[in-house]
Design an enzyme around this catalytic site. Structure first.
Site, PDB file in Angstrom:
ATOM      1  N   LYS A   1      38.415  37.934  31.499  1.00  0.00           N
ATOM      2  CA  LYS A   1      38.564  39.028  33.036  1.00  0.00           C
ATOM      3  C   LYS A   1      40.577  38.179  32.758  1.00  0.00           C
ATOM      4  O   LYS A   1      41.082  38.477  32.020  1.00  0.00           O
ATOM      5  CB  LYS A   1      38.475  37.759  33.312  1.00  0.00           C
ATOM      6  CG  LYS A   1      36.750  37.144  33.136  1.00  0.00           C
ATOM      7  CD  LYS A   1      36.316  38.502  34.196  1.00  0.00           C
ATOM      8  CE  LYS A   1      34.409  38.007  33.643  1.00  0.00           C
ATOM      9  NZ  LYS A   1      33.933  37.619  33.602  1.00  0.00           N
TER      10      LYS A   1
ATOM     11  N   LYS B   1      23.511  42.674  41.265  1.00  0.00           N
ATOM     12  CA  LYS B   1      23.906  41.025  42.105  1.00  0.00           C
ATOM     13  C   LYS B   1      23.944  41.334  43.834  1.00  0.00           C
ATOM     14  O   LYS B   1      23.235  40.265  44.149  1.00  0.00           O
ATOM     15  CB  LYS B   1      25.619  40.243  42.196  1.00  0.00           C
ATOM     16  CG  LYS B   1      25.954  39.718  41.052  1.00  0.00           C
ATOM     17  CD  LYS B   1      25.440  38.623  41.048  1.00  0.00           C
ATOM     18  CE  LYS B   1      26.172  37.642  41.787  1.00  0.00           C
ATOM     19  NZ  LYS B   1      25.257  36.472  40.664  1.00  0.00           N
TER      20      LYS B   1
ATOM     21  N   TYR C   1      27.311  46.001  38.083  1.00  0.00           N
ATOM     22  CA  TYR C   1      27.256  44.893  38.138  1.00  0.00           C
ATOM     23  C   TYR C   1      26.648  44.590  39.544  1.00  0.00           C
ATOM     24  O   TYR C   1      25.928  43.549  40.072  1.00  0.00           O
ATOM     25  CB  TYR C   1      28.643  44.002  37.587  1.00  0.00           C
ATOM     26  CG  TYR C   1      28.898  42.607  38.474  1.00  0.00           C
ATOM     27  CD1 TYR C   1      28.550  41.985  37.749  1.00  0.00           C
ATOM     28  CD2 TYR C   1      29.566  42.765  39.094  1.00  0.00           C
ATOM     29  CE1 TYR C   1      28.606  40.124  38.918  1.00  0.00           C
ATOM     30  CE2 TYR C   1      30.087  41.387  39.361  1.00  0.00           C
ATOM     31  CZ  TYR C   1      29.350  40.450  39.090  1.00  0.00           C
ATOM     32  OH  TYR C   1      29.124  39.087  40.333  1.00  0.00           O
TER      33      TYR C   1
ATOM     34  N   GLU D   1      31.973  41.529  45.704  1.00  0.00           N
ATOM     35  CA  GLU D   1      32.108  42.669  45.462  1.00  0.00           C
ATOM     36  C   GLU D   1      30.744  43.848  45.878  1.00  0.00           C
ATOM     37  O   GLU D   1      30.581  44.847  45.850  1.00  0.00           O
ATOM     38  CB  GLU D   1      31.623  43.141  43.797  1.00  0.00           C
ATOM     39  CG  GLU D   1      32.642  42.239  43.218  1.00  0.00           C
ATOM     40  CD  GLU D   1      33.114  42.936  41.510  1.00  0.00           C
ATOM     41  OE1 GLU D   1      32.688  44.123  41.941  1.00  0.00           O
ATOM     42  OE2 GLU D   1      34.362  42.200  40.882  1.00  0.00           O
TER      43      GLU D   1
END
Ligand code: NAD
Ligand code: DAU
Length: 371
Positions: free
Chosen positions: A197, A162, A158, A135
């Site tokens: 998820k 990261k 998010y 991502e």
């Protein structure tokens, strides 16, 4: 070798620890804060191994991390601890900044100091392996693949957190010479996946006759990687990867979300038909559904803000340089996954009731906990 795994009670961390304990002679220290996503029940089989130890520690607590490093003297650190759910990062980004960025920085500092105390071969052989996500590259249109050279363009809080942590790790390698490795992988699926998820949520909702919420039109594409294939890849990178290098890991399984949900519904029709699940079938009928197939539960809902359209990984570097290829196809992996949720009702019940969070007190003596 002794490996310190951060986030070892999570979905991927627990698969990695099961892999190391089952298939190698190495030892593992699992350092985990046990947030809502940490579930020691996923590591039940490792609990009595003399090659496994658990430390309940927050990666942001540098003093405690330094103590763990001093006491256990690991030969490598594999860093998986993170806040990992995109939807939660949209509703509350602060925890993502704290753990994924500040926590990674704090961990890097503790590890750097520890690494500098090592001498000779131990110092040379030491590795810090940072586990990250595809991502960070943003999203793709219908064409193309993410390579290790794709520029970073994260979309969500998010993925931005990261991306920051990846940059920190590379900076610690270049500035301080810390021997680091970075891997960026696609969407994992398989046993012990927390049901926030897509895949576990759809399986468990379907089994209870609840709506299956597909964001937007379900046209987004993800590349699905079976978690045990990922664990094998991570171990391969740790033991064979070149310092300072990045390796992309993918499953060669691009699917639209709606296709994934339809496959899950079809597998459940086969493995737990509604005729054998009469309470759910009757509840569906009471809501005006035919009650013949799980796919009737599919419900299109408002899209995720900033939703990335397509992820797809070029995993040729890890194949070429380290000889890793996934062993599971999507068809074999998704069948195993559905079967695992059907075969493990206790794990599922404890997650749904929250009882998994008491597992520590019930199964560990205080002697095994951090001071
Ligand atoms: P997860 O949410 O299932 O597990 C995260 C683990 O980290 C939990 O056990 C949690 O208790 C622990 N943790 C969280 N904050 C902590 C802190 N401050 N200190 C110590 N422990 C803490 O996550 P996952 O799906 O297993 O992902 C593991 C790693 O892999 C993450 O870094 C994630 O970004 C990355 N990743 C995941 C996927 C995926 O598909 N799941 C894909 C690519 C990359
Ligand atoms: O690509 C790697 C990433 O994969 C990891 O870095 C993340 O930690 C991991 O959570 C995962 O992120 P996604 O956002 O892709 O995973 P999630 O399971 O949340 O969603 C998968 C797709 O399904 C995504 O396009 C959103 C959609 N979705 C998700 C949920 C929870 C739905 O349509 N409905 C849902 O209820």
């Amino acid at each position: 070798m002794k490996i310190l795994v951060t986030g070892g009670a999570g979905f991927i961390g627990s698969a990695l620890i099961r892999h190391v304990i089952r298939h190698t002679g190495d030892s593992v220290v699992n350092l985990d804060k046990l947030t809502y996503a940490g579930n020691l029940e996923s590591l039940a089989e490792a609990r009595f191994s003399p090659r496994y130890a658990f430390e309940r520690v927050d990666i942001c607590d540098q003093v405690q991390v330094e103590r763990v490093l001093r006491e256990h003297q690991p030969d490598a650190v594999m860093h998986l601890a993170a806040e990992s759910h995109v939807d939660r990062s949209i509703s509350g980004p602060a925890a993502f900044i704290e753990t994924n960025i500040v926590g990674t920085c704090s961990l890097l500092e503790a590890v750097r100091q520890y690494w500098q105390t090592l001498e000779g071969v131990r110092r040379q052989a030491f590795r810090f392996h940072h586990i990250s996500t595809d991502e960070v590259y943003g999203d793709l249109d219908a064409q193309g693949l993410f390579t290790e050279q794709t520029p970073y363009a994260p979309s969500s809080p998010y993925s931005a957190s990261k991306a920051s942590s990846d940059h920190l790790v590379r900076a610690w390698q270049r500035t301080y010479g810390l021997p680091t490795l970075v891997t960026n992988c696609s969407n994992n699926y398989g046993p012990c996946h927390f049901p926030e998820k897509l895949i576990p949520l759809m399986i468990l909702n379907a089994l209870e006759g609840k709506p299956l919420p597909v964001y937007g039109r379900g046209d987004q594409v993800r590349d699905w990687l079976y978690v045990e294939d990922h664990a094998r890849a991570l171990y391969r990178v740790l033991t064979g990867g070149k310092i300072g290098e990045t390796y992309n890991i993918g499953g060669h399984n691009e699917k639209r979300n709606i296709e994934v949900v339809q496959v899950l519904c079809a597998l459940l029709d086969e493995l737990r038909p509604l005729s054998a699940n009469p309470a759910v079938r009757d509840a569906m009928r009471a809501r005006g559904l035919a009650g013949g197939h799980y796919r009737e539960l599919i419900t299109y809902v408002q899209d995720r803000p900033g939703h990335d359209l397509r992820y797809a990984i070029d995993a040729s570097k890890i194949q070429r340089e380290l000889g890793w290829v996934p062993e599971e196809t999507f068809e074999s992996g998704i069948r195993k996954t559905v079967q695992w949720y059907l075969d493990n009702p206790e794990w599922v019940t404890n997650v749904k009731s929250g009882a998994y969070q008491q597992w520590l007190d019930q199964h560990y003596t205080t002697r095994m906990l951090s001071p």
